[in-house]
Design an enzyme around this catalytic site. Structure first.
Site, PDB file in Angstrom:
ATOM      1  N   PRO A 109       0.845  -1.199   0.000  1.00  0.00           N
ATOM      2  CA  PRO A 109       0.000   0.000   0.000  1.00  0.00           C
ATOM      3  C   PRO A 109       0.882   1.251   0.000  1.00  0.00           C
ATOM      4  O   PRO A 109       1.981   1.236   0.560  1.00  0.00           O
ATOM      5  CB  PRO A 109      -0.780  -0.110   1.319  1.00  0.00           C
ATOM      6  CG  PRO A 109      -0.610  -1.523   1.771  1.00  0.00           C
ATOM      7  CD  PRO A 109       0.700  -1.983   1.227  1.00  0.00           C
ATOM      8  N   LYS A 110       0.406   2.310  -0.628  1.00  0.00           N
ATOM      9  CA  LYS A 110       1.130   3.582  -0.607  1.00  0.00           C
ATOM     10  C   LYS A 110       0.562   4.450   0.512  1.00  0.00           C
ATOM     11  O   LYS A 110      -0.577   4.898   0.452  1.00  0.00           O
ATOM     12  CB  LYS A 110       1.024   4.305  -1.947  1.00  0.00           C
ATOM     13  CG  LYS A 110       1.922   5.532  -2.011  1.00  0.00           C
ATOM     14  CD  LYS A 110       1.854   6.207  -3.361  1.00  0.00           C
ATOM     15  CE  LYS A 110       2.865   7.344  -3.443  1.00  0.00           C
ATOM     16  NZ  LYS A 110       2.746   8.304  -2.350  1.00  0.00           N
ATOM     17  N   TRP A 111       1.375   4.674   1.531  1.00  0.00           N
ATOM     18  CA  TRP A 111       0.947   5.426   2.706  1.00  0.00           C
ATOM     19  C   TRP A 111       0.941   6.925   2.432  1.00  0.00           C
ATOM     20  O   TRP A 111       1.729   7.433   1.623  1.00  0.00           O
ATOM     21  CB  TRP A 111       1.880   5.120   3.872  1.00  0.00           C
ATOM     22  CG  TRP A 111       1.793   3.705   4.332  1.00  0.00           C
ATOM     23  CD1 TRP A 111       2.351   2.611   3.748  1.00  0.00           C
ATOM     24  CD2 TRP A 111       1.088   3.229   5.472  1.00  0.00           C
ATOM     25  NE1 TRP A 111       2.052   1.479   4.462  1.00  0.00           N
ATOM     26  CE2 TRP A 111       1.271   1.832   5.522  1.00  0.00           C
ATOM     27  CE3 TRP A 111       0.334   3.843   6.465  1.00  0.00           C
ATOM     28  CZ2 TRP A 111       0.717   1.045   6.523  1.00  0.00           C
ATOM     29  CZ3 TRP A 111      -0.220   3.065   7.467  1.00  0.00           C
ATOM     30  CH2 TRP A 111      -0.028   1.675   7.490  1.00  0.00           C
TER      31      TRP A 111
END
Length: 360
Positions: free
Chosen positions: A30-32
């Site tokens: 996931p891209k935080w």
């Protein structure tokens, strides 16, 4: 501090793509949505470095203590500082943590404690791991990171693109930017766009109510955007920028007619005259927390022009990460540019992906 990889470190970056890549050997995360942070620990010494080499250590004292316990005694870890709430990641509140007063920093550390998400290991003990393939770096990170602490998280990882697609859609409402993809054999390449990122993009029609000059003084640097609320109040919601040098100069001429008598009757007249903030309404001109010296003064325009703007997502009533101009819309009335057109995504609980500890 004496580590095999010493600060400053420029984080490895990613190239934007429009869909989740599918190829043998890729891994996905996931891209935080937070502050990119390289954490250095050498015994009792812990330093937090940002993407632009600005030290973050003084702003997050609670993380210094936490990482002193959660990280191995000598290491360098790439990760993200985030602020987790019950409804998602709160970037706006995280920005408020960058305060110059030590007393305020300590108060906010207690009231809005940040979390650290680890996703890469650059050094361990006396080993420089930057030339080591990512899959091996990840295996080592899993073996040495103590993620039993509520606010230290090892980012999820999958080699299944279908799972990545699910993360991309299901967790957008929790404030995630999208999905990252990287080859398993990838070394750590500082300041190079060696990975891929897939981010959400939408468009909205916004009122162009002002602009800022580019730092070269010869063109338009950004357009100031507004949307009307249900009471007919025009709020500043962000900017559109990233123009070419030629386009910056063209915009000066295109916007020139709208500069005439712009202050008179302008919905942001008070701020155009005094550059101050009125309670309860979003306005342009607030000081940048990342660059306090940056000139954020602006030029008002008569609020008659509508622009179609591409954006990623909305948080706290603002377009996150700024927008990009698609085209001007002479066929649209400014009054039609309301918050109602923005796509709302139902929040997804972080616990669905990261466990109950992410809430604490």
């Amino acid at each position: 501090m004496d580590l095999p990889v010493m600060p400053p470190v420029k984080p490895m970056l990613a190239k934007a793509v429009h869909e989740v890549p599918r190829a043998p050997g890729l891994t996905y995360e996931p891209k935080w949505d937070g502050f990119r942070c390289i954490a250095f620990r050498d015994g009792d010494e812990v330093e937090l470095g940002s993407r632009n080499d600005r030290p973050l250590t003084r702003y997050f004292p609670e993380l210094v203590e936490l990482l002193r316990d959660a990280l191995p005694s000598r290491c360098v870890v790439d990760g993200e500082i985030v602020l987790v709430t019950g409804s998602g990641l709160d970037f706006e509140t995280l920005q408020n943590r960058l305060h110059p007063a030590a007393s305020r920093v300590n108060k906010l550390a207690e009231e809005t404690p940040a979390s650290f998400v680890a996703f890469d290991l650059l050094a361990l003990d006396d080993r420089d791991l930057t030339e080591t393939p990512f899959t091996e770096r990840r295996r080592l990170l899993e073996s040495v990171l103590d993620d039993g602490f509520a606010r230290v998280v090892l980012t999820p990882l999958t080699s299944d693109p279908d799972v990545a697609e699910d993360w991309f859609t299901r967790f957008e409402g929790a404030g995630f930017d999208g999905v990252m993809a990287k080859p398993g054999d990838l070394p750590y390449e500082q300041d190079k766009r060696a990975m891929w990122k897939v981010k959400h993009e939408r468009t909205a029609d916004c009122v162009v109510a002002g602009f800022r000059w580019h730092k070269d003084g010869a063109g338009v640097g950004s357009l100031l955007l507004g949307l009307y609320d249900d009471d007919g109040v025009l709020h500043h919601v962000g900017v559109a920028s990233s123009f070419t040098a030629a386009r910056r100069k063209e915009l000066v001429d295109e916007l020139a007619p709208l500069r005439e008598n712009a202050v008179e009757g302008h919905p942001w007249r008070a701020w155009a005259e005094a550059q101050i903030e009125a309670a309860g309404q979003r306005i342009p001109g607030a000081q940048s927390r990342w660059a306090p010296q940056k000139d954020l003064s602006w030029e008002p325009l008569r609020a008659e022009l509508v622009a179609e703007v591409r954006y990623e997502h909305v948080q706290g009533g603002r377009l996150r990460h700024g927008g990009r101009l698609v085209r001007f819309r002479p066929d649209r009335e400014p009054a039609s540019c309301t918050y109602g057109q923005l796509e709302e995504v139902a929040p997804a609980e972080l616990t669905a992906l990261f466990g109950e500890g992410a809430r604490s």
